[in-house]
Design an enzyme around this catalytic site. Structure first.
Site, PDB file in Angstrom:
ATOM      1  N   HIS A   1       0.931  -1.204  -0.038  1.00  0.00           N
ATOM      2  CA  HIS A   1      -0.215  -0.106  -0.022  1.00  0.00           C
ATOM      3  C   HIS A   1       0.689   1.321   0.151  1.00  0.00           C
ATOM      4  O   HIS A   1       0.501   2.326  -0.306  1.00  0.00           O
ATOM      5  CB  HIS A   1      -1.084  -0.130   1.148  1.00  0.00           C
ATOM      6  CG  HIS A   1      -2.070  -0.983   0.835  1.00  0.00           C
ATOM      7  ND1 HIS A   1      -2.278  -2.320   0.938  1.00  0.00           N
ATOM      8  CD2 HIS A   1      -3.149  -0.882  -0.117  1.00  0.00           C
ATOM      9  CE1 HIS A   1      -3.120  -2.948   0.553  1.00  0.00           C
ATOM     10  NE2 HIS A   1      -3.979  -1.982  -0.241  1.00  0.00           N
TER      11      HIS A   1
ATOM     12  N   ARG B   1     -10.634   3.425  -1.886  1.00  0.00           N
ATOM     13  CA  ARG B   1     -10.177   2.341  -0.615  1.00  0.00           C
ATOM     14  C   ARG B   1     -10.527   3.385   0.586  1.00  0.00           C
ATOM     15  O   ARG B   1      -9.770   4.046   1.205  1.00  0.00           O
ATOM     16  CB  ARG B   1      -8.567   2.361  -0.477  1.00  0.00           C
ATOM     17  CG  ARG B   1      -8.253   1.183  -1.881  1.00  0.00           C
ATOM     18  CD  ARG B   1      -6.568   1.381  -1.823  1.00  0.00           C
ATOM     19  NE  ARG B   1      -6.209   0.207  -2.602  1.00  0.00           N
ATOM     20  CZ  ARG B   1      -5.616   0.395  -3.755  1.00  0.00           C
ATOM     21  NH1 ARG B   1      -5.684   1.500  -4.467  1.00  0.00           N
ATOM     22  NH2 ARG B   1      -5.256  -0.756  -4.423  1.00  0.00           N
TER      23      ARG B   1
ATOM     24  N   ARG C   1     -15.376   0.834  -1.902  1.00  0.00           N
ATOM     25  CA  ARG C   1     -15.053  -0.376  -1.329  1.00  0.00           C
ATOM     26  C   ARG C   1     -15.333  -0.263   0.199  1.00  0.00           C
ATOM     27  O   ARG C   1     -14.872   0.731   0.740  1.00  0.00           O
ATOM     28  CB  ARG C   1     -13.635  -0.909  -1.695  1.00  0.00           C
ATOM     29  CG  ARG C   1     -13.534  -2.305  -0.903  1.00  0.00           C
ATOM     30  CD  ARG C   1     -11.980  -2.737  -1.460  1.00  0.00           C
ATOM     31  NE  ARG C   1     -10.828  -2.097  -0.469  1.00  0.00           N
ATOM     32  CZ  ARG C   1      -9.744  -2.426  -0.829  1.00  0.00           C
ATOM     33  NH1 ARG C   1      -9.292  -3.144  -1.983  1.00  0.00           N
ATOM     34  NH2 ARG C   1      -8.836  -1.624  -0.468  1.00  0.00           N
TER      35      ARG C   1
ATOM     36  N   GLU D   1     -10.627 -11.256  -5.498  1.00  0.00           N
ATOM     37  CA  GLU D   1      -9.248 -11.141  -5.173  1.00  0.00           C
ATOM     38  C   GLU D   1      -8.661 -12.498  -4.362  1.00  0.00           C
ATOM     39  O   GLU D   1      -7.541 -12.409  -3.818  1.00  0.00           O
ATOM     40  CB  GLU D   1      -9.035  -9.861  -4.545  1.00  0.00           C
ATOM     41  CG  GLU D   1      -9.906  -9.559  -3.427  1.00  0.00           C
ATOM     42  CD  GLU D   1      -9.591  -8.255  -2.465  1.00  0.00           C
ATOM     43  OE1 GLU D   1      -8.346  -7.832  -3.002  1.00  0.00           O
ATOM     44  OE2 GLU D   1     -10.140  -7.709  -1.733  1.00  0.00           O
TER      45      GLU D   1
ATOM     46  N   ASN E   1      -3.789  -7.433  -7.037  1.00  0.00           N
ATOM     47  CA  ASN E   1      -2.769  -7.317  -6.156  1.00  0.00           C
ATOM     48  C   ASN E   1      -2.736  -8.286  -5.155  1.00  0.00           C
ATOM     49  O   ASN E   1      -1.841  -9.244  -5.130  1.00  0.00           O
ATOM     50  CB  ASN E   1      -2.950  -5.957  -5.367  1.00  0.00           C
ATOM     51  CG  ASN E   1      -2.915  -4.852  -6.247  1.00  0.00           C
ATOM     52  OD1 ASN E   1      -2.551  -4.842  -7.365  1.00  0.00           O
ATOM     53  ND2 ASN E   1      -3.443  -3.699  -5.858  1.00  0.00           N
ATOM     54  N   ASP E   2      -4.129  -8.841  -4.676  1.00  0.00           N
ATOM     55  CA  ASP E   2      -4.163  -9.872  -3.629  1.00  0.00           C
ATOM     56  C   ASP E   2      -4.454 -11.043  -4.532  1.00  0.00           C
ATOM     57  O   ASP E   2      -4.025 -12.142  -4.029  1.00  0.00           O
ATOM     58  CB  ASP E   2      -5.600  -9.458  -2.828  1.00  0.00           C
ATOM     59  CG  ASP E   2      -5.279  -8.647  -1.576  1.00  0.00           C
ATOM     60  OD1 ASP E   2      -4.154  -8.905  -1.236  1.00  0.00           O
ATOM     61  OD2 ASP E   2      -5.739  -7.803  -1.127  1.00  0.00           O
TER      62      ASP E   2
ATOM     63  N   ARG F   1       2.901 -10.120  -0.922  1.00  0.00           N
ATOM     64  CA  ARG F   1       2.903  -8.662  -1.908  1.00  0.00           C
ATOM     65  C   ARG F   1       4.043  -7.641  -1.506  1.00  0.00           C
ATOM     66  O   ARG F   1       4.667  -6.994  -2.110  1.00  0.00           O
ATOM     67  CB  ARG F   1       1.808  -8.289  -1.986  1.00  0.00           C
ATOM     68  CG  ARG F   1       0.996  -7.241  -1.205  1.00  0.00           C
ATOM     69  CD  ARG F   1      -0.547  -7.409  -1.479  1.00  0.00           C
ATOM     70  NE  ARG F   1      -1.014  -6.093  -1.713  1.00  0.00           N
ATOM     71  CZ  ARG F   1      -2.097  -5.600  -2.052  1.00  0.00           C
ATOM     72  NH1 ARG F   1      -3.160  -6.186  -1.881  1.00  0.00           N
ATOM     73  NH2 ARG F   1      -2.226  -4.209  -2.446  1.00  0.00           N
TER      74      ARG F   1
ATOM     75  N   CYS G   1      -9.412  -3.339 -10.650  1.00  0.00           N
ATOM     76  CA  CYS G   1      -8.865  -2.452  -9.995  1.00  0.00           C
ATOM     77  C   CYS G   1      -7.379  -2.531  -9.317  1.00  0.00           C
ATOM     78  O   CYS G   1      -6.761  -1.711  -8.756  1.00  0.00           O
ATOM     79  CB  CYS G   1      -9.685  -1.859  -9.096  1.00  0.00           C
ATOM     80  SG  CYS G   1     -10.283  -3.072  -7.836  1.00  0.00           S
TER      81      CYS G   1
END
Ligand code: PEP
Ligand code: MG
Length: 570
Positions: free
Chosen positions: A187, A294, A330, A430, A453-454, A464, A501
């Site tokens: 992040h 987010r 989200r 995800e 990403n996840d 990650r 996304c």
């Protein structure tokens, strides 16, 4: 000296190092200097605390708002309480040094407040903890760097740049970021890109190798940092910096264009944001909507849960800013690498596999309902808000969230407050579980957004943010690509829209594959909107399909990536 790390956010930053060192609040080596000396030290620390806190409160008042600044002025009042100060004085009289007096009395109050079953009291406990650590830092002379007030041209050097630290960052004064940990999709990296700050992460022992004031060039595109460079190198990088700026300027022609491929087929191109303020940058960047807000960042850099009104105002601000365009919000995705101290979440051995995101929210319905109510209410005006659930692994989670949403609607109805009755509810795909049952999930939700990403992290079983296994973290692995393809296919068959996304949506090498499979919407950081639009415009569907077929015929990540590098003009 050249240091190497992970190229996490493009661009060249040139400036002076400001090292953010972790505070060591251990005072066991401090010797008792006698009653008078310790009392003087205490009083002087209190004055410094008040002065700094008042300045911080004023800064926050102008940058964020009156209510947020009152949290800090409230701390000055708390510490100013004569009874609390006399208790600290008594501890000193009894032979304790000023540090021990502050520690003992603050901890006693914090425990007392924490034990009361009242939200307001628990917030006070957090405040007293904050007072304790900041007073100890002043007394021990290890006061931390205030990242919201840095000198111009600072290259921020830290072991880790936590999301809460980045949220408060003074963007105008930061030239670049260097850290010891963090991967491309951590992040901190995502935030660095949102702020358009060049960043190199996971530079081994960077904190040891740099000191405040060192001259630093950060090349966020190549993943290198040059320390105290000579004049020639500096001149070379000033040229590179200018070239980077010019390249960005060339993309400006795409700002007001539609997002279409070479044959005129349309795609939705949205932006990812972390705050209401970022929506403005997103709109200015030419984004056609918000594909991911987010919301956890609303919960960070503060000491208590944002109220329904605060959340409502933030969501409404984005909804209005994007009137006529979709805004996908989200719900709270805490846990993993996003800690929110005041929520008191338990420490976990494997936080990315733990009690996070939708799991945490469904187990804390009172907290979750505040957010759902705020979203329903904010959706009433423009009717452009869609709710998205993070980290879904099962149908039960969608059903659980939907049931809570219905309860909130009934409450709002009874209270006579306007809300969006038909607000769409979608999910992030995800996790491998969600990807494998995408067909089942698609029947019970209104849209998908693929969180690569996840999805990459969990499919590849690779943290990650861990630099040691960074080479294994790749979206080009056939397992991840097949997974993405399956999710898009399931959405198409069920007739629901599907977006992406995760950071992969902005990777030019993947764009032909995503177009071929039928992705409806690309959601990227504001800084990548124009380059993504330019990339999409280059493709004819036939060419994209051919590249996709070739890539999917290869059996290793390296093979796929190598082929796409050669086939796609980046
Ligand atoms: C993702 O996982 O791809 C995603 C977009 O969410 P986050 O990066 O916030 O986990
Ligand atoms: Mg995610």
């Amino acid at each position: 000296m050249i240091l190497r790390g992970i190229a996490a956010s493009d661009g060249i930053g040139i400036g002076k190092a400001v090292c953010v060192r972790e505070q060591n609040l251990d005072y066991s080596a401090v010797k008792y200097g006698g009653k008078e000396v310790e009392k003087d030290r205490l009083q002087s620390a209190i004055s410094q605390f008040n002065e700094k806190t008042a300045a911080m409160a004023e800064h926050i008042r102008t940058q964020v708002g009156q209510k947020e600044s009152e949290i800090l002025t409230g701390q000055i009042m708390m510490l100013g309480d004569p009874f609390m100060q006399s208790q600290m004085g008594d501890a000193i009289e009894a032979g304790q040094c000023a540090e021990a007096a502050v520690d003992q009395i603050c901890t006693m109050y914090a425990d007392m407040f924490a034990g009361v079953d009242d939200e307001l009291m628990r917030q006070r406990a957090t405040d007293v903890q904050d007072i304790r650590s900041r007073m100890l830092a002043i007394l021990l002379g290890v006061d931390s760097v205030d990242v919201s007030r840095l000198p111009a041209g600072s290259v921020l050097v830290a072991r880790d740049l936590t999301p809460s630290m980045t949220v408060g960052l003074d963007k105008e004064h930061v030239a670049a970021i260097l850290t010891e940990v963090g991967g491309r999709t951590s992040h901190s990296a995502i935030l660095a890109r949102a702020l358009e700050l060049p960043a190199v992460l996971s530079v081994p022992r960077v904190m040891e190798q740099l000191k405040d004031g060192d001259g630093v060039i950060v090349d966020g595109s190549e993943g290198i940092a040059l320390i105290n460079p000579d004049q020639r190198t500096l001149a070379e990088y000033l040229n590179k910096q200018e070239a980077f700026r010019q390249q960005k300027a060339l993309l400006a022609v795409y700002r007001d264009r539609e997002t279409v491929d070479a044959e005129g087929n349309r795609y939705a191109l949205y932006a990812n944001i972390g705050s209401a303020a970022e929506a403005e940058a997103a709109a200015a960047s030419g984004a056609e909507g918000i594909g991911l807000f987010r919301t956890e960042f609303l919960f960070m850099d503060r000491t208590s849960v944002p109220t329904e009104t605060e959340q409502y105002e933030a969501y409404l601000a984005v909804s209005r800013m994007m009137a006529g365009k979709e805004v996908i919000i989200r719900t709270l995705d805490v846990g993993g690498d996003k800690a929110v101290d005041y929520l008191g979440m338990a420490r976990e051995d494997n936080p990315f596999l733990g009690h996070r995101a939708i799991r945490y929210c469904l187990d804390n319905p009172n907290l979750y309902k505040v957010q759902l109510r705020a979203l329903l209410r904010a959706g009433a005006e423009e009717k452009n808000i869609k709710i998205m659930l993070p980290l879904v692994t099962s149908l039960e989670e969608i059903r659980g969230a939907r049931a809570l949403l219905e309860t909130c609607k009934a409450e709002l109805e009874a209270e006579g407050l306007p809300y969006h009755k038909e607000i769409p509810l979608g999910i992030m795909v995800e996790t491998p579980a969600a990807a494998l049952i995408a067909d089942l999930l698609a029947r019970e939700c209104d849209f998908f957004s693929i969180g690569t990403n996840d999805l990459t992290q969990y499919t590849m079983a690779v943290d990650r943010g861990n630099a040691q296994v960074e080479n294994l973290y790749t979206t080009f692995h056939p397992a991840v690509l097949r997974s993405i393809r399956n999710v898009i296919t399931a959405a198409k068959e069920a007739g629901i829209p599907v977006g992406m996304c995760g950071e992969a949506a902005a990777d030019p090498k993947l764009i032909p594959l995503l177009m071929t499979w039928g992705l409806d919407e690309f959601s990227v950081s504001a800084s990548a909107v124009l380059s993504t639009r330019a990339q999409i415009s280059r493709w004819h569907s036939g060419q994209a399909a051919q590249v996709t077929q070739e890539a999917m015929g290869l059996s290793t990540a390296a093979g796929v990536e190598g082929y796409l590098k050669s086939a796609v003009q980046c």
